[in-house]
Design an enzyme around this catalytic site. Structure first.
Site, PDB file in Angstrom:
ATOM      1  N   ASN A  10      52.357  24.671 -84.761  1.00 52.10           N
ATOM      2  CA  ASN A  10      51.457  25.803 -85.022  1.00 52.10           C
ATOM      3  C   ASN A  10      50.663  25.459 -86.281  1.00 52.10           C
ATOM      4  O   ASN A  10      51.191  25.538 -87.383  1.00 52.10           O
ATOM      5  CB  ASN A  10      52.279  27.083 -85.219  1.00 52.10           C
ATOM      6  CG  ASN A  10      51.396  28.268 -85.602  1.00 52.10           C
ATOM      7  OD1 ASN A  10      50.167  28.172 -85.572  1.00 52.10           O
ATOM      8  ND2 ASN A  10      52.027  29.376 -85.958  1.00 52.10           N
ATOM      9  N   LYS A  12      48.206  27.027 -87.534  1.00 52.80           N
ATOM     10  CA  LYS A  12      47.705  28.209 -88.251  1.00 52.80           C
ATOM     11  C   LYS A  12      46.216  28.002 -88.607  1.00 52.80           C
ATOM     12  O   LYS A  12      45.491  27.403 -87.813  1.00 52.80           O
ATOM     13  CB  LYS A  12      48.588  28.491 -89.467  1.00 52.80           C
ATOM     14  CG  LYS A  12      50.073  28.582 -89.052  1.00 52.80           C
ATOM     15  CD  LYS A  12      50.996  29.085 -90.116  1.00 52.80           C
ATOM     16  CE  LYS A  12      52.421  29.126 -89.567  1.00 52.80           C
ATOM     17  NZ  LYS A  12      53.392  29.683 -90.500  1.00 52.80           N
ATOM     18  N   HIS A  96      53.201  36.212 -83.292  1.00 55.12           N
ATOM     19  CA  HIS A  96      53.642  35.464 -84.479  1.00 55.12           C
ATOM     20  C   HIS A  96      53.832  36.431 -85.651  1.00 55.12           C
ATOM     21  O   HIS A  96      53.107  37.431 -85.764  1.00 55.12           O
ATOM     22  CB  HIS A  96      52.611  34.388 -84.842  1.00 55.12           C
ATOM     23  CG  HIS A  96      53.136  33.472 -85.903  1.00 55.12           C
ATOM     24  ND1 HIS A  96      53.020  33.772 -87.240  1.00 55.12           N
ATOM     25  CD2 HIS A  96      53.826  32.314 -85.824  1.00 55.12           C
ATOM     26  CE1 HIS A  96      53.617  32.813 -87.936  1.00 55.12           C
ATOM     27  NE2 HIS A  96      54.110  31.925 -87.105  1.00 55.12           N
ATOM     28  N   GLU A  98      52.951  36.322 -88.614  1.00 58.56           N
ATOM     29  CA  GLU A  98      51.759  36.576 -89.439  1.00 58.56           C
ATOM     30  C   GLU A  98      50.827  37.564 -88.741  1.00 58.56           C
ATOM     31  O   GLU A  98      50.132  38.346 -89.396  1.00 58.56           O
ATOM     32  CB  GLU A  98      51.063  35.249 -89.759  1.00 58.56           C
ATOM     33  CG  GLU A  98      51.850  34.477 -90.817  1.00 58.56           C
ATOM     34  CD  GLU A  98      51.898  32.982 -90.632  1.00 58.56           C
ATOM     35  OE1 GLU A  98      50.996  32.411 -90.000  1.00 58.56           O
ATOM     36  OE2 GLU A  98      52.874  32.366 -91.121  1.00 58.56           O
ATOM     37  N   GLU A 168      61.794  33.201 -85.140  1.00 60.83           N
ATOM     38  CA  GLU A 168      61.261  32.800 -86.438  1.00 60.83           C
ATOM     39  C   GLU A 168      61.614  33.875 -87.467  1.00 60.83           C
ATOM     40  O   GLU A 168      60.864  34.861 -87.611  1.00 60.83           O
ATOM     41  CB  GLU A 168      59.745  32.638 -86.370  1.00 60.83           C
ATOM     42  CG  GLU A 168      59.291  31.577 -85.393  1.00 60.83           C
ATOM     43  CD  GLU A 168      57.934  30.987 -85.782  1.00 60.83           C
ATOM     44  OE1 GLU A 168      57.844  29.775 -85.916  1.00 60.83           O
ATOM     45  OE2 GLU A 168      56.973  31.759 -85.971  1.00 60.83           O
ATOM     46  N   GLY A 174      57.476  29.308 -94.089  1.00 58.27           N
ATOM     47  CA  GLY A 174      56.676  28.847 -95.215  1.00 58.27           C
ATOM     48  C   GLY A 174      57.374  28.978 -96.557  1.00 58.27           C
ATOM     49  O   GLY A 174      56.738  28.863 -97.605  1.00 58.27           O
ATOM     50  N   SER A 213      60.333  26.770 -91.654  1.00 56.64           N
ATOM     51  CA  SER A 213      60.636  25.659 -92.572  1.00 56.64           C
ATOM     52  C   SER A 213      61.390  24.502 -91.908  1.00 56.64           C
ATOM     53  O   SER A 213      62.223  23.854 -92.535  1.00 56.64           O
ATOM     54  CB  SER A 213      61.404  26.164 -93.808  1.00 56.64           C
ATOM     55  OG  SER A 213      60.589  27.073 -94.542  1.00 56.64           O
TER      56      SER A 213
HETATM   57  P1  13P Z   1      56.659  26.860 -91.442  1.00 53.22           P
HETATM   58  O1  13P Z   1      57.219  25.730 -90.608  1.00 53.22           O
HETATM   59  O2  13P Z   1      55.518  26.454 -92.309  1.00 53.22           O
HETATM   60  O3  13P Z   1      57.753  27.589 -92.150  1.00 53.22           O
HETATM   61  O4  13P Z   1      56.029  27.911 -90.402  1.00 53.22           O
HETATM   62  C1  13P Z   1      56.774  28.300 -89.311  1.00 53.22           C
HETATM   63  C2  13P Z   1      55.909  29.051 -88.391  1.00 53.22           C
HETATM   64  O5  13P Z   1      55.438  30.125 -88.700  1.00 53.22           O
HETATM   65  C3  13P Z   1      55.592  28.443 -87.085  1.00 53.22           C
HETATM   66  O6  13P Z   1      54.974  29.351 -86.244  1.00 53.22           O
END
Ligand code: 13P
Length: 252
Positions: A10, A12, A96, A98, A168, A174, A213
């Site tokens: 992903n 983003k 997701h 976010e 997640e 993150g 992560s």
């Molecule tokens: P990170 O791997 O940066 O923690 O993000 C995970 C994520 O949101 C994947 O969709």
């Protein structure tokens, strides 16, 4: 039951078209070497067409990070499922964290988007996961089950089986703080039980990814667990070497 591992990137809100397509040689080399696992890339809307073209003829899937629930209409700034398939996407991320927590998407909106993805014949990755406060209160399982119940409401079993679920935990995204393999497996097992009870026999073949992560160092420990069927990788997917290293760890 052996489920093919799926390692998904992903990206983003990162990478221009040139940066996205610069990833392709490493991906082509990786899929040629790593038999038995599936790879998928979720770039920005703008990169879907270029990446799908550049990866044509490989088994690497290209998907989008979101879609709107209506097929068309007066929804300024939105993108429909049909537009995504037209651009070469075969998958899409729905719900997701976010989108849920930064853009304010409710369970109801996520459910509409999941239905729209299935109608458009895209393979959805449905994201679920609890906030740190919810885990601290001991409510993580209830939160995830509520998210699943809302998203799968009204989805027929044969359609539901096309969904990939990604667990997640929001506190792991993150932050560099990944879930321990025991904690991930506990939730993945709970998700599988929920799917068995509410979707049906197909649940055994549905893939449940972990995200939060993930990196080349912690991937092997997580993927070794029975119900961890792959990863949805954010930050560590932006660099080809680190993404391929995670795929290598997952291919065992
Ligand atoms: P990170 O791997 O940066 O923690 O993000 C995970 C994520 O949101 C994947 O969709």
């Amino acid at each position: 039951m052996s489920r093919r591992k799926l390692i998904a990137a992903n990206w983003k809100m990162n990478k221009t078209v040139a940066e996205a397509t610069a990833f392709v040689p490493a991906l082509r080399a990786a899929v040629a070497r790593l038999a038995g696992i599936d790879l998928a890339i979720f770039p920005s809307f703008f990169c879907v067409r270029a990446l799908a073209d550049a990866l044509a003829g490989t088994s690497v899937a290209v998907g989008a990070q979101d879609l709107h629930w209506e097929p068309n209409g007066a929804f300024t700034g939105e993108v429909s499922g049909a537009m995504l398939t037209d651009a070469g996407a075969t998958m899409v991320i729905v719900g997701h964290s976010e989108r849920r927590h930064v853009m304010g998407e409710s369970d109801e909106i996520v459910a509409r988007k999941l239905a729209a993805a299935l109608r458009a014949r895209l393979a959805p990755i449905l994201c679920v996961g609890e906030l740190l406060s919810e885990r601290d209160a001991g409510n993580e399982k209830a939160v995830v089950e509520r998210q699943l119940a809302s998203a799968f409401q009204g989805v027929a079993e044969e359609m539901a089986a096309r969904v990939v679920v990604a667990y997640e935990p929001v506190w792991a995204i993150g932050t560099g703080r990944t879930a321990q393999p025991d904690d991930a497996e506990a939730m993945h097992g709970a998700v599988r039980s929920w799917l068995s009870a509410h979707v049906g026999a197909e649940a055994v073949s549905m893939r449940i990814l972990y995200g939060g992560s993930v990196n080349a160092g912690n991937a092997a420990g997580l993927i070794a667990r029975e119900n961890v069927d792959g990863f949805l990788v954010g930050g560590a997917s932006l660099d080809p070497a680190s993404f391929v290293a995670i795929a290598e760890a997952a291919s065992g």
